[in-house]
Design a protein around this motif. Structure first.
Motif, PDB file in Angstrom:
ATOM      1  N   GLY A  23       0.762  -1.235   0.000  1.00 20.47           N
ATOM      2  CA  GLY A  23       0.000   0.000   0.000  1.00 20.47           C
ATOM      3  C   GLY A  23       0.796   1.290   0.000  1.00 20.47           C
ATOM      4  O   GLY A  23       2.007   1.306   0.187  1.00 20.47           O
ATOM      5  N   ASP A  24       0.065   2.399  -0.195  1.00 17.32           N
ATOM      6  CA  ASP A  24       0.644   3.712  -0.462  1.00 17.32           C
ATOM      7  C   ASP A  24       1.665   3.589  -1.583  1.00 17.32           C
ATOM      8  O   ASP A  24       2.830   3.974  -1.463  1.00 17.32           O
ATOM      9  CB  ASP A  24       1.251   4.331   0.794  1.00 17.32           C
ATOM     10  N   GLY A  82      -3.175   1.636  -0.304  1.00 12.35           N
ATOM     11  CA  GLY A  82      -3.039   2.278   0.989  1.00 12.35           C
ATOM     12  C   GLY A  82      -3.980   3.473   1.050  1.00 12.35           C
ATOM     13  O   GLY A  82      -4.760   3.720   0.120  1.00 12.35           O
ATOM     14  N   HIS A 106      -2.039  -2.768   4.898  1.00 14.65           N
ATOM     15  CA  HIS A 106      -1.301  -1.501   4.843  1.00 14.65           C
ATOM     16  C   HIS A 106      -1.083  -0.990   6.263  1.00 14.65           C
ATOM     17  O   HIS A 106       0.052  -0.843   6.706  1.00 14.65           O
ATOM     18  CB  HIS A 106      -2.036  -0.463   3.999  1.00 14.65           C
ATOM     19  N   HIS A 130       2.615   1.815   6.478  1.00 12.84           N
ATOM     20  CA  HIS A 130       1.835   2.971   6.904  1.00 12.84           C
ATOM     21  C   HIS A 130       2.599   3.915   7.839  1.00 12.84           C
ATOM     22  O   HIS A 130       2.545   5.135   7.669  1.00 12.84           O
ATOM     23  CB  HIS A 130       0.537   2.503   7.582  1.00 12.84           C
TER      24      HIS A 130
END
Length: 415
Positions: free
Chosen positions: A90-91, A123, A222, A260
């Motif tokens: 994620g992100d 994310g 995430h 995260h």
């Protein structure tokens, strides 16, 4: 003679047959790579001008202006390592802009072509929000992609031939019959970091199947499933982890790979381990390598992306890239100093040398903490200065939590 040759051939064929059967019975060794929070920003929507540099130099230490180059270097490393799978938790982009997603996918494509599965989940920065363009010394707001866009764009990155949840962008990916990877989404469709009730039902059904088939399951989220720093709780973990975590434990899941926080940190709860990976674009720009043998988790360790080697191999004459490790480290330190300088300088009675010592110590300690291996201690001159003269500065309580935390190395683990 003919009879002897016949027997020899039969023996050889039998031996080949037995070896083939044995190869299916003996568990395969696996190498899985985990990276998180790439925050890729396309050069198409970001001009590296004075305004843009001022924004990122006062942010959180990400070398945002070099994310395309850093990601290319990561792909270069992976093509040499040839892991069995790569998990990106994620992100993936800075703010969900279509151009950033498109250019990231283009950068990652050589891995897919090399038959290395790349598994992604969104994310909180990847979809269903606002994105930004940095041009002409200004920042402009645009729409980010939607959750449905994400699913279409990343169809070759885990979302094909998988056990897909109909209520989120979660899925199980079978790396083999005996090794399943759960990519658990809590960000698409404005779920607010929560696994939906319908998804919990889907999750248990498939965890039950995996256990019945004797498969090892590794999960990835995430947001972490556990608290990694008591100062950062709300918004820093899966919001209903109190429901998800017991479910994973019930069916024998022992490892979750998350991100995260941009903080390299490992928590252990009973036999369950949650590894929060530092951001790939924050010094020391590292990813995790998980080793699996005989269907059992063996080890975890981090390794930094070798950006300088990639730059040399591509004949790129950039001092930032050729000396990337030291550049990224200095960049991270300077963002910490930029945030603290005014506060520290406002303290009466501090000499210029004490101001510099306080800032350098805070930057070093913050960097070590995010990198996952704190070496500082209470006897350091920098810490004594903070304790004696800067305890009223808000950043002190954060530094205090680091200095007094268990000094375990969070960059490696033997299961």
């Amino acid at each position: 003679m003919q009879r002897f040759l016949f027997k020899l051939k039969r023996f050889i064929f039998t031996l080949i047959f037995l070896c083939t059967i044995l190869s299916f019975l003996v568990a395969k060794d696996y190498t899985i790579v985990h990276a998180s929070d790439i925050h890729f920003l396309s050069h198409r929507i970001a001009e590296v001008d004075e305004h843009f540099m001022k924004v990122i130099q006062n942010a959180d230490g990400k070398v945002t202006h070099l994310t395309p180059e850093l990601t290319s270097a990561f792909v270069y490393d992976m093509l040499k390592l040839k892991p069995d799978a790569i998990i990106l938790s994620g992100d993936l982009t800075l703010n969900g802009a279509l151009e950033s997603h498109e250019d990231l996918i283009k950068t990652l494509k050589p891995l897919v072509k090399a038959n290395i599965p790349v598994l992604v989940i969104p994310g909180n920065h990847d979809c269903d929000g606002s994105a930004y363009v940095f041009k002409d010394n200004e920042t402009y707001e645009i729409d980010s992609i939607t959750s449905s866009d994400f699913l279409k764009l990343y169809k070759d990155f885990g979302y094909s031939n998988t056990i897909l949840d109909n209520h989120s962008l979660s899925y199980f990916y079978k790396l083999s019959d005996k090794l399943w990877i759960l990519m658990l989404d809590v960000n698409a469709n404005a779920t607010f970091y929560r696994v939906k009730d319908e998804s919990l039902v889907w999750l248990e059904e498939n965890l039950k199947k995996a256990k019945k088939e004797g498969a090892l399951v590794i999960s990835s989220t995430h947001q972490p499933l556990t608290i990694h720093n008591k100062r950062f709780t709300f918004g820093y973990q899966v919001s209903n982890s109190n429901e998800v975590l017991p479910l994973l434990k019930k069916y024998g899941v022992k490892l979750n790979l998350s991100g995260h926080l941009h903080l390299q940190h490992i928590t252990k709860e009973d036999s369950f381990v949650d590894i929060a990976a530092s951001s790939l674009v924050v010094s020391p720009n590292q990813y995790g390598i998980i080793k699996i043998k005989d269907n059992k988790l063996i080890s975890y360790e981090t390794k930094s992306v070798d950006v300088s080697a990639w730059a040399k191999s591509n004949n790129i004459n950039s001092s930032e890239l050729l000396n990337f490790s030291s550049y990224s480290e200095s960049f991270f330190d300077n963002t910490t100093i930029n945030k603290l300088k005014g506060k520290v300088e406002s303290i009466k009675g501090l000499s210029s040398s004490e101001v510099q010592l306080a800032l350098n110590y805070a930057a070093k300690l913050n960097r070590e903490y995010f990198a996952g291996h704190v070496k500082a201690n209470k006897n350091d001159a920098g810490w004594k200065l903070w304790e004696e003269k800067l305890s009223n500065v808000s950043f002190y309580s954060y530094l205090y939590s680091i200095v007094n935390e268990n000094k375990e190395d969070n960059t490696r683990l033997i299961f």
